[in-house]
Scaffold this motif. Sequence first.
Motif, mmCIF file in Angstrom:
data_model
loop_
_atom_site.group_PDB
_atom_site.id
_atom_site.type_symbol
_atom_site.label_atom_id
_atom_site.label_comp_id
_atom_site.label_asym_id
_atom_site.label_seq_id
_atom_site.Cartn_x
_atom_site.Cartn_y
_atom_site.Cartn_z
ATOM 1 N N ASN A 23 -13.644 -8.188 13.977
ATOM 2 C CA ASN A 23 -15.083 -8.078 14.249
ATOM 3 C C ASN A 23 -15.940 -8.167 13.236
ATOM 4 N N LEU A 24 -16.747 -9.156 12.829
ATOM 5 C CA LEU A 24 -17.484 -9.347 11.760
ATOM 6 C C LEU A 24 -18.724 -8.236 11.530
ATOM 7 N N GLY A 25 -18.884 -7.513 12.662
ATOM 8 C CA GLY A 25 -19.923 -6.350 12.689
ATOM 9 C C GLY A 25 -19.241 -5.192 11.634
ATOM 10 N N ASP A 26 -18.140 -5.233 11.258
ATOM 11 C CA ASP A 26 -17.282 -4.265 10.711
ATOM 12 C C ASP A 26 -17.444 -4.553 9.014
ATOM 13 N N MET A 27 -18.125 -5.766 8.757
ATOM 14 C CA MET A 27 -18.272 -5.733 7.267
ATOM 15 C C MET A 27 -19.378 -4.887 6.968
ATOM 16 N N VAL A 28 -19.055 -3.969 5.672
ATOM 17 C CA VAL A 28 -19.866 -3.068 5.296
ATOM 18 C C VAL A 28 -20.961 -3.642 4.180
ATOM 19 N N PRO A 29 -22.311 -3.201 4.686
ATOM 20 C CA PRO A 29 -23.188 -3.781 3.561
ATOM 21 C C PRO A 29 -22.907 -3.866 2.096
ATOM 22 N N ARG A 30 -22.393 -2.736 1.582
ATOM 23 C CA ARG A 30 -21.884 -2.959 0.182
ATOM 24 C C ARG A 30 -20.960 -3.915 -0.237
ATOM 25 N N ALA A 31 -20.084 -4.244 0.765
ATOM 26 C CA ALA A 31 -19.089 -5.465 0.418
ATOM 27 C C ALA A 31 -20.041 -6.609 0.560
ATOM 28 N N ILE A 32 -21.144 -6.841 1.338
ATOM 29 C CA ILE A 32 -21.935 -8.117 1.224
ATOM 30 C C ILE A 32 -22.642 -8.114 -0.073
ATOM 31 N N ASP A 33 -23.067 -6.997 -0.436
ATOM 32 C CA ASP A 33 -23.915 -7.021 -1.790
ATOM 33 C C ASP A 33 -23.254 -7.303 -2.759
ATOM 34 N N ILE A 34 -22.081 -7.010 -3.011
ATOM 35 C CA ILE A 34 -21.024 -7.115 -4.203
ATOM 36 C C ILE A 34 -20.429 -8.621 -4.266
ATOM 37 N N LEU A 35 -20.476 -9.139 -2.709
ATOM 38 C CA LEU A 35 -19.865 -10.600 -2.806
ATOM 39 C C LEU A 35 -21.054 -11.469 -3.098
ATOM 40 N N HIS A 36 -22.059 -10.936 -3.094
ATOM 41 C CA HIS A 36 -23.318 -11.894 -3.554
ATOM 42 C C HIS A 36 -23.240 -11.724 -5.246
ATOM 43 N N LYS A 37 -23.213 -10.631 -5.442
ATOM 44 C CA LYS A 37 -23.504 -10.243 -6.893
ATOM 45 C C LYS A 37 -22.353 -10.974 -7.954
ATOM 46 N N VAL A 38 -21.072 -10.673 -7.724
ATOM 47 C CA VAL A 38 -20.013 -11.090 -8.687
ATOM 48 C C VAL A 38 -20.089 -12.601 -9.157
ATOM 49 N N SER A 39 -19.330 -12.941 -10.153
ATOM 50 C CA SER A 39 -19.279 -14.083 -10.779
ATOM 51 C C SER A 39 -18.245 -15.081 -10.036
ATOM 52 N N VAL A 40 -17.490 -14.383 -9.292
ATOM 53 C CA VAL A 40 -16.593 -15.282 -8.586
ATOM 54 C C VAL A 40 -15.817 -14.475 -7.589
ATOM 55 N N ILE A 41 -15.239 -14.922 -6.657
ATOM 56 C CA ILE A 41 -14.333 -14.127 -5.491
ATOM 57 C C ILE A 41 -13.108 -14.788 -5.473
ATOM 58 N N ALA A 42 -11.943 -13.951 -5.796
ATOM 59 C CA ALA A 42 -10.753 -14.396 -5.801
ATOM 60 C C ALA A 42 -10.184 -14.172 -4.355
ATOM 61 N N ALA A 43 -9.619 -15.127 -3.662
ATOM 62 C CA ALA A 43 -9.335 -14.987 -2.322
ATOM 63 C C ALA A 43 -8.065 -15.283 -2.143
ATOM 64 N N GLU A 44 -7.428 -14.684 -1.036
ATOM 65 C CA GLU A 44 -6.127 -15.128 -0.999
ATOM 66 C C GLU A 44 -6.037 -16.653 -0.225
ATOM 67 N N ASP A 45 -6.912 -16.941 0.485
ATOM 68 C CA ASP A 45 -7.036 -18.228 1.239
ATOM 69 C C ASP A 45 -8.440 -18.784 1.091
ATOM 70 N N THR A 46 -8.938 -19.730 0.193
ATOM 71 C CA THR A 46 -10.387 -19.728 0.063
ATOM 72 C C THR A 46 -10.896 -20.498 1.343
ATOM 73 N N ARG A 47 -10.048 -21.223 1.944
ATOM 74 C CA ARG A 47 -10.624 -22.172 3.175
ATOM 75 C C ARG A 47 -10.792 -20.946 4.222
ATOM 76 N N HIS A 48 -9.920 -20.090 4.349
ATOM 77 C CA HIS A 48 -9.933 -19.177 5.439
ATOM 78 C C HIS A 48 -11.447 -18.328 5.019
ATOM 79 N N SER A 49 -11.629 -17.948 3.950
ATOM 80 C CA SER A 49 -12.515 -16.902 3.447
ATOM 81 C C SER A 49 -13.885 -17.624 3.532
ATOM 82 N N ALA A 50 -13.989 -18.805 3.500
ATOM 83 C CA ALA A 50 -15.147 -19.637 3.468
ATOM 84 C C ALA A 50 -15.949 -19.285 4.748
#
Length: 291
Positions: A23-50
Amino acid sequence: MSDPTDSGTLLGTLYIVATPIGNLGDMVPRAIDILHKVSVIAAEDTRHSAKLLQHFGIQTKTMAYHDHSDDARVQAIIDRLVRGDSIALISDAGTPLISDPGYRLVHAARQQGIRVEPIPGACALVAALSASGLPSNRFCFEGFLPAKNAAREQVLQSLMSDPRTLIFYESPHRIEASLQSVMTVLGGQREIVVAREITKTFETFLAGTVAEVIQMLASDPNQKRGEMVLMIRGFEEVKEKAIDADAERLLGLLCEELPLKKAAALAAKITGLKKNALYQYGLEMSGKGAR
Ligand code: SAM
């Protein structure tokens, strides 16, 4: 090993960011904030996380990181952190490192004195346990059971006397085989809960004895679908052993008139002992005359 703090540069932070398990409603606000701010996101599967990133309008660059990533990839991420870039690690769903990639990276980062910060959120095992009704004061998470029967039964044997609630991740392809192994090693009367599709439309908690839950899956193929967590009540020495001579005699008499299931239920009401323990005992005695 070089000391990155000698260079005078400010080290970046490695953020370990949990993402929803359905449920995407479970994404916490701080997670969204951090993912916006970092230089790069290291993801298990970049296509899935897209898809997740797109949903939250996050345009940060991504790079692949998984447990098969070679040392050079781990080092490349560490080098960026040492140069001062902050990096977020995410997995396909839930909390990274929990049956997901990340251990090698976090270990290497800590060895280099890099700050590692968790951004907590969804985790299937915690969500499953919290709503299971099984004891949660002590539990043991074992990841996925092995695929092969012999190895699976060996793991279960090593846990058969463990008093903690046992938790496993499971796949729909293996749930039936795993439950058969649980039945073989721990018996049909252990209490279990299978939590399916947590936070999703078809979320279901199937609870009962091993034998009962096997029957539930056999009678409704839909219950085998989706993602699932298997939880097993820990071993309870007193309740599973304490069938005294009076209870044994009572059970024997009731079994002369009733099927074992009913006899065990009635004997449980009269003696206050556990129905499951009496039923199991009755099964063991059946070779000696009980029905
Ligand atoms: N890192 C994830 C976490 O924090 O829970 C777990 C990743 S592991 C590769 C995937 C397994 O987690 C699935 O096979 C299933 O056992 C469990 N799982 C993930 N999402 C689930 C859900 N929504 N409902 C039930 N189990 C789930």
